[in-house]
Design a protein around this motif. Structure first.
Motif, PDB file in Angstrom:
ATOM      1  N   PHE A  45      35.999 -54.245 135.946  1.00  0.00           N
ATOM      2  CA  PHE A  45      36.481 -54.079 137.146  1.00  0.00           C
ATOM      3  C   PHE A  45      38.017 -53.552 137.041  1.00  0.00           C
ATOM      4  O   PHE A  45      38.604 -53.989 137.760  1.00  0.00           O
ATOM      5  CB  PHE A  45      36.295 -55.281 138.220  1.00  0.00           C
ATOM      6  N   THR A  46      38.009 -52.812 136.008  1.00  0.00           N
ATOM      7  CA  THR A  46      39.868 -52.514 135.838  1.00  0.00           C
ATOM      8  C   THR A  46      39.959 -51.296 136.294  1.00  0.00           C
ATOM      9  O   THR A  46      40.643 -50.278 135.866  1.00  0.00           O
ATOM     10  CB  THR A  46      40.189 -52.319 134.437  1.00  0.00           C
ATOM     11  N   TYR A  47      38.930 -50.471 137.021  1.00  0.00           N
ATOM     12  CA  TYR A  47      39.038 -49.202 137.605  1.00  0.00           C
ATOM     13  C   TYR A  47      40.576 -49.357 138.606  1.00  0.00           C
ATOM     14  O   TYR A  47      40.734 -50.188 139.334  1.00  0.00           O
ATOM     15  CB  TYR A  47      38.079 -49.030 138.837  1.00  0.00           C
ATOM     16  N   ARG A  48      41.131 -48.179 138.637  1.00  0.00           N
ATOM     17  CA  ARG A  48      42.337 -48.128 139.788  1.00  0.00           C
ATOM     18  C   ARG A  48      42.308 -46.773 140.276  1.00  0.00           C
ATOM     19  O   ARG A  48      43.255 -45.727 140.167  1.00  0.00           O
ATOM     20  CB  ARG A  48      43.564 -48.411 138.703  1.00  0.00           C
ATOM     21  N   ILE A  49      41.259 -46.576 140.723  1.00  0.00           N
ATOM     22  CA  ILE A  49      41.164 -45.334 141.974  1.00  0.00           C
ATOM     23  C   ILE A  49      40.667 -45.846 143.226  1.00  0.00           C
ATOM     24  O   ILE A  49      39.586 -46.794 143.425  1.00  0.00           O
ATOM     25  CB  ILE A  49      39.976 -44.364 141.218  1.00  0.00           C
ATOM     26  N   GLY A  50      41.436 -45.280 144.130  1.00  0.00           N
ATOM     27  CA  GLY A  50      41.150 -45.730 145.644  1.00  0.00           C
ATOM     28  C   GLY A  50      40.015 -45.039 146.289  1.00  0.00           C
ATOM     29  O   GLY A  50      39.986 -44.015 146.209  1.00  0.00           O
ATOM     30  N   GLN A  51      39.571 -45.581 147.284  1.00  0.00           N
ATOM     31  CA  GLN A  51      38.565 -44.956 148.054  1.00  0.00           C
ATOM     32  C   GLN A  51      39.293 -43.874 148.914  1.00  0.00           C
ATOM     33  O   GLN A  51      38.488 -42.869 149.245  1.00  0.00           O
ATOM     34  CB  GLN A  51      37.827 -45.777 149.026  1.00  0.00           C
ATOM     35  N   LEU A  52      40.421 -43.952 149.347  1.00  0.00           N
ATOM     36  CA  LEU A  52      41.261 -42.922 150.017  1.00  0.00           C
ATOM     37  C   LEU A  52      41.322 -41.586 149.311  1.00  0.00           C
ATOM     38  O   LEU A  52      41.332 -40.568 149.928  1.00  0.00           O
ATOM     39  CB  LEU A  52      42.399 -43.375 150.401  1.00  0.00           C
ATOM     40  N   ASN A  53      41.021 -41.667 147.916  1.00  0.00           N
ATOM     41  CA  ASN A  53      41.025 -40.392 147.109  1.00  0.00           C
ATOM     42  C   ASN A  53      39.868 -40.100 146.808  1.00  0.00           C
ATOM     43  O   ASN A  53      39.842 -39.177 145.501  1.00  0.00           O
ATOM     44  CB  ASN A  53      42.096 -40.454 145.987  1.00  0.00           C
ATOM     45  N   THR A  54      38.727 -40.621 147.015  1.00  0.00           N
ATOM     46  CA  THR A  54      37.378 -40.402 146.511  1.00  0.00           C
ATOM     47  C   THR A  54      36.534 -39.776 147.507  1.00  0.00           C
ATOM     48  O   THR A  54      36.336 -40.298 148.757  1.00  0.00           O
ATOM     49  CB  THR A  54      36.947 -41.993 145.966  1.00  0.00           C
ATOM     50  N   ILE A  55      35.462 -38.850 146.965  1.00  0.00           N
ATOM     51  CA  ILE A  55      34.268 -38.451 147.738  1.00  0.00           C
ATOM     52  C   ILE A  55      33.258 -39.011 146.644  1.00  0.00           C
ATOM     53  O   ILE A  55      33.070 -38.610 145.632  1.00  0.00           O
ATOM     54  CB  ILE A  55      34.359 -37.012 147.822  1.00  0.00           C
ATOM     55  N   ASP A  56      32.458 -39.855 147.191  1.00  0.00           N
ATOM     56  CA  ASP A  56      31.084 -40.340 146.557  1.00  0.00           C
ATOM     57  C   ASP A  56      29.957 -39.690 146.995  1.00  0.00           C
ATOM     58  O   ASP A  56      29.605 -39.516 148.205  1.00  0.00           O
ATOM     59  CB  ASP A  56      30.904 -41.856 146.755  1.00  0.00           C
ATOM     60  N   PHE A  57      29.270 -39.055 145.968  1.00  0.00           N
ATOM     61  CA  PHE A  57      27.855 -38.307 146.123  1.00  0.00           C
ATOM     62  C   PHE A  57      26.805 -39.197 145.615  1.00  0.00           C
ATOM     63  O   PHE A  57      26.738 -39.685 144.483  1.00  0.00           O
ATOM     64  CB  PHE A  57      27.991 -37.159 145.434  1.00  0.00           C
ATOM     65  N   HIS A  58      25.749 -39.264 146.440  1.00  0.00           N
ATOM     66  CA  HIS A  58      24.771 -40.408 145.940  1.00  0.00           C
ATOM     67  C   HIS A  58      23.354 -39.725 146.494  1.00  0.00           C
ATOM     68  O   HIS A  58      23.648 -38.689 147.026  1.00  0.00           O
ATOM     69  CB  HIS A  58      24.560 -41.555 146.486  1.00  0.00           C
ATOM     70  N   SER A  59      22.350 -40.275 146.104  1.00  0.00           N
ATOM     71  CA  SER A  59      21.130 -39.921 146.319  1.00  0.00           C
ATOM     72  C   SER A  59      20.616 -40.060 147.757  1.00  0.00           C
ATOM     73  O   SER A  59      19.814 -39.302 148.436  1.00  0.00           O
ATOM     74  CB  SER A  59      19.820 -40.520 145.562  1.00  0.00           C
ATOM     75  N   ASN A  60      21.348 -40.958 148.774  1.00  0.00           N
ATOM     76  CA  ASN A  60      20.919 -41.034 150.040  1.00  0.00           C
ATOM     77  C   ASN A  60      21.916 -41.244 150.821  1.00  0.00           C
ATOM     78  O   ASN A  60      21.742 -41.457 152.092  1.00  0.00           O
ATOM     79  CB  ASN A  60      19.973 -42.315 150.120  1.00  0.00           C
ATOM     80  N   TYR A  61      23.305 -40.885 150.365  1.00  0.00           N
ATOM     81  CA  TYR A  61      24.333 -40.526 151.386  1.00  0.00           C
ATOM     82  C   TYR A  61      25.404 -40.276 150.648  1.00  0.00           C
ATOM     83  O   TYR A  61      25.509 -40.122 149.595  1.00  0.00           O
ATOM     84  CB  TYR A  61      24.933 -42.049 151.877  1.00  0.00           C
ATOM     85  N   VAL A  62      26.473 -39.809 151.444  1.00  0.00           N
ATOM     86  CA  VAL A  62      27.554 -39.190 150.805  1.00  0.00           C
ATOM     87  C   VAL A  62      28.860 -39.772 151.806  1.00  0.00           C
ATOM     88  O   VAL A  62      28.886 -39.947 152.718  1.00  0.00           O
ATOM     89  CB  VAL A  62      28.053 -37.496 150.989  1.00  0.00           C
ATOM     90  N   ARG A  63      29.975 -40.399 150.902  1.00  0.00           N
ATOM     91  CA  ARG A  63      31.102 -41.125 151.375  1.00  0.00           C
ATOM     92  C   ARG A  63      32.313 -40.249 151.102  1.00  0.00           C
ATOM     93  O   ARG A  63      32.711 -40.044 149.928  1.00  0.00           O
ATOM     94  CB  ARG A  63      31.176 -42.337 150.815  1.00  0.00           C
ATOM     95  N   VAL A  64      32.967 -39.538 152.418  1.00  0.00           N
ATOM     96  CA  VAL A  64      34.220 -39.128 152.115  1.00  0.00           C
ATOM     97  C   VAL A  64      35.532 -39.814 152.413  1.00  0.00           C
ATOM     98  O   VAL A  64      35.430 -40.303 153.653  1.00  0.00           O
ATOM     99  CB  VAL A  64      34.243 -37.781 152.948  1.00  0.00           C
ATOM    100  N   ARG A  65      36.200 -40.504 151.640  1.00  0.00           N
ATOM    101  CA  ARG A  65      37.004 -41.326 151.775  1.00  0.00           C
ATOM    102  C   ARG A  65      36.525 -42.753 152.340  1.00  0.00           C
ATOM    103  O   ARG A  65      35.573 -43.205 151.914  1.00  0.00           O
ATOM    104  CB  ARG A  65      38.263 -40.756 152.683  1.00  0.00           C
ATOM    105  N   TYR A  66      36.652 -42.893 153.499  1.00  0.00           N
ATOM    106  CA  TYR A  66      36.335 -44.068 154.389  1.00  0.00           C
ATOM    107  C   TYR A  66      35.056 -43.791 155.291  1.00  0.00           C
ATOM    108  O   TYR A  66      34.539 -44.581 156.086  1.00  0.00           O
ATOM    109  CB  TYR A  66      37.227 -44.763 155.013  1.00  0.00           C
ATOM    110  N   SER A  67      34.989 -42.414 155.518  1.00  0.00           N
ATOM    111  CA  SER A  67      33.683 -42.015 156.152  1.00  0.00           C
ATOM    112  C   SER A  67      32.453 -41.746 155.478  1.00  0.00           C
ATOM    113  O   SER A  67      32.215 -41.082 154.718  1.00  0.00           O
ATOM    114  CB  SER A  67      34.055 -40.712 157.086  1.00  0.00           C
TER     115      SER A  67
END
Length: 570
Positions: A307-329
């Protein structure tokens, strides 16, 4: 006349349930079935040859489950057959691992007759209490679909649904096959219509909205990067990922579980990101990025070096098989494949920064060393210089799983490891299935790196490899026991020690008179000479290589992760 006879007479093309099931497995690309025979599945096994399926015949059900996992990771889907109770429970650990890591396995369980179950008979392989549902309930928690083939009227529909769910969700399904249902009749004409394996389409309006949101942040970013993880592989989004990498020109990284997802010879490729365990220079680039396109992330402890990731959700867009998360949305019920395709088409020209250079060059400390001791710092870049395009590379939980982070792959390498579930001994069983799948696909080497401790859990599958004339190259890291466990706890404890084996002699113990070669490697020069030997690099024989390494040596990433695990365990 019985109602079932009337129903059969009305069928246009009556076909036995077992034949229908196996022909559907063949339809989706399966050519061999793993498992162990038992009296409740024996009659079903008779149908395999006429359906174009080979029987593998494993040494036990746990190994069979591991092998089915490895086969599926190469071929896309696999099948496992066990018998009621004693057989299926032996495979539960392997199926749980496949569920955890999104690996599609059709697990078929031979059961007593439907009437025996209704009567609650005191049969062997039961708990003696008349409960025939208890094992199904156990498996339902590690399966994405359960098909109980108890009635010919819906058996074909349930079979089709199980295979579709297995493929779509990329997770195991559980199919019961009572012995009297093996011969029950279903409508064979259904086989004329292939199972629809396509993922449900995204709602167009919703998809377009999400694409617009993604593009808004992507175009505004000054130094965006791409980070590819395991679920991009499991949910078959690699074609879309490759198009995004190529069209965007963005620096692209993989996680440990994402190894092999991206062409590591591509100019955009920058290495493995795993927090503090990252390849040299990688963490600075990833963690300073103002937008990370994270594709198929599984942020487990071993995948993030504790768990030594240092990347914040505010700078992340997550792509998945059943959802997409853009920052906190978060946008549910959206598959990443359609979104990524549209992003590629609409994003226009970007101005990416260059990816950090990565190669298989030895660290400076190893370049200037005169030592002949084989260390992890020397081994893994050297392995990268030896690997070939299209290789299938398996690494066992432990030193190999972490060491492979420092190996830059040639193009089109399939990497198999069990980073999340982490069941020791998995990789040898998985190697059997992967080698069989590679043989079916032709022209693919299968290479395994496994520790001497891990090998002892599942060594019987070398026998299965010999029986099926498979030719993997197995490197046994001989370092006197469970190194990863030592780094977590009990450095000199006896429970982390093992009985040393003569690994080179193992194939002969399993009855091999020919078809195998063994090597004992103790120096760097000996290993380099072996790598240069073309008769070793390409062979029809199973080859087993003992590689001797210091007991206290381990990849730096393993040391970091083990230290974090030890602290959490306290």
């Amino acid at each position: 006349m019985a109602s079932t006879d009337i129903a059969t007479k009305e069928l246009q093309n009556p076909m036995d349930v077992a034949e229908y099931l196996f022909r559907r497995l063949h339809e989706v690309g399966i050519r061999a079935v793993h498992g162990v025979p038992g009296d409740y599945n024996l009659s079903a096994l008779d149908y395999l040859p006429k359906c174009g399926l080979d029987w593998v015949g494993n040494c036990n059900e746990l190994n069979a489950g591991y092998a089915a996992d490895g086969y599926a990771r190469v071929k896309g889907i696999s099948a496992l057959i066990t018998t009621f109770g004693v057989g299926e429970l032996s495979a539960v650990n392997a199926i749980a691992g496949a569920y955890s890591e999104f690996v599609p396995i059709v697990h078929i369980v031979g059961q007593p007759t439907t009437q025996s179950q209704k009567d609650g008979m005191l049969l062997h392989h039961t708990l003696g209490n008349g409960d025939f549902d208890v094992f199904t309930k156990m498996s339902s928690a590690i399966s994405c679909y359960v098909a109980r083939l108890n009635d010919p009227q819906d058996a074909a529909t349930l079979i089709d649904s199980a295979i579709r769910e297995c493929w779509i969700h990329s997770r195991p399904v559980y199919v019961t096959l009572p012995t009297d249902m093996i011969y029950a009749k279903v409508n064979g004409d259904r086989l004329k219509t292939p199972i629809d394996l396509s993922s449900p389409s995204n709602d167009p309006e919703k998809e377009d909205y999400v694409v617009d949101v993604v593009l808004k942040y992507l175009r505004a970013a000054k130094n965006p990067i791409i980070l590819v993880d395991a679920c991009a592989i499991r949910h078959r989004a690699l074609e879309e990922v490759h198009e995004l990498v190529e069209a965007s020109g963005l620096p692209t990284f993989v996680t440990p579980m994402g190894k092999g997802a991206v062409d590591e010879t591509h100019k955009n490729f920058g290495g493995v990101y795993a927090g503090n365990g990252s390849n040299a220079g990688v963490s600075d680039v990833v963690e300073s990025s103002d937008l990370i396109l994270s594709i198929g992330a599984i942020k487990s402890d071993f995948n993030t070096a504790g768990f030594t990731y240092r990347i914040g959700q505010l700078n992340t867009i997550d792509f998945h098989s059943n959802y997409v998360r853009v920052r906190y949305s978060e946008y549910p019920d959206i598959n990443m494949k359609g979104v990524i395709r549209k992003v590629v088409k609409q994003m226009g020209k970007l101005n990416p920064a260059p990816a950090p250079p990565i190669n298989n060059t030895l660290p400076k400390s190893e370049q200037t060393s005169n030592s002949q001791t084989i260390t992890h710092a020397w081994l893994w870049p050297t392995v990268g210089q030896w690997l070939k395009e299209n290789d299938v590379v398996l690494t066992e939980t432990g030193t190999a799983n972490f060491g492979i982070w420092d190996t830059r792959f040639p193009a089109n390498v399939t990497a198999i490891s069990q980073v999340l579930w982490g069941s020791i001994g998995y990789a040898l069983g998985s190697c059997q299935g992967a080698a069989l799948a590679a043989k079916e696909l032709q022209n693919r080497r299968t290479i395994l790196f496994i520790g001497d401790g891990s090998l002892q859990l599942t060594v019987q599958e070398i026998s299965t490899m010999l029986r099926n004339k498979l030719n993997p190259i197995i490197f046994v890291i001989c370092n006197e026991g469970y190194t990863i466990e030592r780094y977590i706890h009990g450095w000199d404890a006896s429970y982390n020690d093992i009985q040393p084996w003569d690994h080179v002699g193992i194939p002969k113990v399993f009855g091999a008179q020919s078809g195998y070669k063994g090597y004992r490697i103790k120096t760097r020069d000996e290993l380099l000479k072996l790598f240069a030997d073309q008769s070793f690099c390409v062979s029809d024989d199973l080859q087993l290589v003992e590689v001797y390494m210091p007991r206290d040596d381990a990849p730096a990433a393993l040391k970091l992760t083990a230290e974090a695990a030890a602290k959490r365990n306290e």
